[in-house]
Design a protein around this motif. Structure first.
Motif, PDB file in Angstrom:
ATOM      1  N   ALA A 269      -6.147  33.680 -15.161  1.00 48.63           N
ATOM      2  CA  ALA A 269      -6.163  33.189 -16.538  1.00 48.63           C
ATOM      3  C   ALA A 269      -4.999  32.242 -16.810  1.00 48.63           C
ATOM      4  CB  ALA A 269      -6.115  34.359 -17.515  1.00 48.63           C
ATOM      5  N   ILE A 270      -3.852  32.498 -16.184  1.00 49.76           N
ATOM      6  CA  ILE A 270      -2.669  31.685 -16.454  1.00 49.76           C
ATOM      7  C   ILE A 270      -2.551  30.508 -15.495  1.00 49.76           C
ATOM      8  CG2 ILE A 270      -0.134  31.728 -16.400  1.00 49.76           C
ATOM      9  CD1 ILE A 270      -0.263  34.450 -17.722  1.00 49.76           C
ATOM     10  N   THR A 271      -2.863  30.710 -14.218  1.00 51.19           N
ATOM     11  CA  THR A 271      -2.678  29.629 -13.244  1.00 51.19           C
ATOM     12  C   THR A 271      -3.945  28.817 -13.001  1.00 51.19           C
ATOM     13  OG1 THR A 271      -3.278  30.951 -11.308  1.00 51.19           O
ATOM     14  CG2 THR A 271      -0.976  31.055 -12.064  1.00 51.19           C
ATOM     15  N   GLY A 272      -5.108  29.382 -13.312  1.00 48.08           N
ATOM     16  CA  GLY A 272      -6.363  28.701 -13.042  1.00 48.08           C
ATOM     17  C   GLY A 272      -6.903  28.944 -11.652  1.00 48.08           C
ATOM     18  N   ALA A 273      -6.268  29.819 -10.888  1.00 52.84           N
ATOM     19  CA  ALA A 273      -6.719  30.088  -9.514  1.00 52.84           C
ATOM     20  C   ALA A 273      -6.406  31.535  -9.167  1.00 52.84           C
ATOM     21  CB  ALA A 273      -6.022  29.155  -8.523  1.00 52.84           C
ATOM     22  N   SER A 274      -7.113  32.059  -8.192  1.00 56.81           N
ATOM     23  CA  SER A 274      -6.775  33.376  -7.660  1.00 56.81           C
ATOM     24  C   SER A 274      -5.553  33.225  -6.757  1.00 56.81           C
ATOM     25  CB  SER A 274      -7.941  33.935  -6.849  1.00 56.81           C
ATOM     26  OG  SER A 274      -8.122  33.164  -5.673  1.00 56.81           O
ATOM     27  N   PRO A 275      -4.833  34.311  -6.474  1.00 60.89           N
ATOM     28  CA  PRO A 275      -3.700  34.196  -5.551  1.00 60.89           C
ATOM     29  C   PRO A 275      -4.101  33.642  -4.186  1.00 60.89           C
ATOM     30  CG  PRO A 275      -3.601  36.285  -6.724  1.00 60.89           C
ATOM     31  CD  PRO A 275      -4.921  35.662  -7.075  1.00 60.89           C
TER      32      PRO A 275
ATOM     33  N   TYR B 168      -4.675  29.969  -4.548  1.00 55.00           N
ATOM     34  CA  TYR B 168      -3.402  29.294  -4.798  1.00 55.00           C
ATOM     35  C   TYR B 168      -2.595  29.119  -3.509  1.00 55.00           C
ATOM     36  CZ  TYR B 168       1.158  28.188  -6.661  1.00 55.00           C
ATOM     37  OH  TYR B 168       2.350  27.538  -6.912  1.00 55.00           O
ATOM     38  N   LEU B 169      -2.682  30.101  -2.620  1.00 51.98           N
ATOM     39  CA  LEU B 169      -1.921  30.036  -1.376  1.00 51.98           C
ATOM     40  C   LEU B 169      -2.452  28.987  -0.412  1.00 51.98           C
ATOM     41  CD1 LEU B 169      -1.185  33.802  -0.743  1.00 51.98           C
ATOM     42  CD2 LEU B 169       0.511  31.983  -1.016  1.00 51.98           C
ATOM     43  N   ARG B 170      -3.664  28.487  -0.634  1.00 52.12           N
ATOM     44  CA  ARG B 170      -4.154  27.398   0.195  1.00 52.12           C
ATOM     45  C   ARG B 170      -3.475  26.122  -0.293  1.00 52.12           C
ATOM     46  NH1 ARG B 170      -9.098  29.226  -1.490  1.00 52.12           N
ATOM     47  NH2 ARG B 170     -10.030  30.863  -0.267  1.00 52.12           N
ATOM     48  N   ARG B 171      -2.465  25.669   0.410  1.00 50.83           N
ATOM     49  CA  ARG B 171      -1.602  24.605  -0.087  1.00 50.83           C
ATOM     50  C   ARG B 171      -2.283  23.253  -0.172  1.00 50.83           C
ATOM     51  NH1 ARG B 171       1.062  27.405  -2.845  1.00 50.83           N
ATOM     52  NH2 ARG B 171       2.775  25.940  -3.026  1.00 50.83           N
TER      53      ARG B 171
END
Length: 284
Positions: free
Chosen positions: A269-275, A278-281
């Motif tokens: 909800a805050i970042t727009g991505a799952s962890p 997100y870790l896929r740079r």
């Protein structure tokens, strides 16, 4: 500029950027970033001055996504910059971001010089309802009759702009507002990742729920529960960007989520991505 200030084309983000700028290494590969401290007489209310300049190839664009405590920024923007709620170049006040992340798209050539107020610091300059400014951007002239203009800071880094910004802010005759010290104590408590709920915040501060709500809404424009959620998600982002070796489930539990599905929901909800995403740079 020394290495602490100038992160142009850096491959590793400075520590203060972790948890605040998503995928900071991608941002720093495309922009020149600088920061500077305010005059000591302003340090009570102003956190820092910052600047970003970019010169992208024709047709290229880059979206910068940031998280923040619900801070207020004054920005002097020039060139080809686009974000929701503004017409591009100009001088703006951006209020506390509470609904997710803040996104700005860079194209062509441009730059931004910003003033980051400390939480509660705006009260030294204006008497404004910060809750009405949540997730909004307004012209700086709504607060200040003669704010800095883009032409005055064209191409300037934060270091180069600091003197002008110091003089302008001091000329606004900032004043001490009762209650700010109480807020600063609460912010120190929030900085501890072990504070994972409002109950613990009440216990450590000795304040009631109502007193906490009143203080945060007056000085920040956001309630304590939302402040805590954002603070802990930002801790999670900082850990991921800093190479924290803990599995995501352990990280979530250590930051106060006892249900991983709730952590995933709040993070997205805050970042727009799952962890994991997100870790896929290479993700955009």
């Amino acid at each position: 500029m020394d290495a602490e200030r100038d992160w142009t084309n850096a491959t590793r983000a400075p520590g203060h950027m972790l948890g605040h700028v998503l995928r900071p290494e991608q941002f720093l590969a495309r922009a020149r970033y600088d920061r500077a401290a305010p005059d000591p007489r302003l340090a009570r209310w102003i956190d820092r001055y910052w600047s970003v300049h970019w010169d992208l190839a024709p047709g290229e664009s880059h979206q910068v996504t940031t998280l923040d405590e619900p801070a207020v920024h004054l920005t002097v923007e020039a060139g080809d910059v686009r974000r929701e709620g503004t017409q591009g170049a100009g001088t703006w006040i951006t209020g506390p971001v509470t609904r997710g992340s803040f996104r700005i798209t860079q194209r062509g050539r441009g730059g931004v010089v910003g003033v980051r107020f400390r939480l509660g610091g705006t009260t030294a300059f204006v008497d404004a309802d910060l809750s009405a400014l949540r997730d909004r951007t307004i012209p700086a002239t709504d607060w200040f009759p003669d704010p800095p203009r883009p032409a005055a800071l064209a191409g300037a880094s934060a270091t180069e702009a600091a003197g002008l910004l110091d003089r302008w802010l001091l000329a606004q005759e900032p004043r001490e507002v009762p209650g700010l010290t109480d807020l600063e104590h609460l912010l120190d408590l929030l900085a501890d990742p072990a504070v994972t709920g409002t109950g613990l915040l009440e216990e450590r501060s000795g304040l009631s729920t109502r007193s906490l709500q009143r203080t945060f809404r007056r000085f920040v424009g956001v309630g304590p529960k939302r402040m805590l959620l954002r603070a802990r998600v930002m801790d999670a982002v900082a850990a991921l960007d800093g190479g924290d070796p803990r599995p995501v489930a352990d990280l979530a539990q250590d930051l106060g989520w006892f249900d991983q599905s709730h952590f995933l929901r709040d993070f997205r909800a805050i970042t727009g991505a799952s962890p994991g995403h997100y870790l896929r740079r290479d993700a955009r």
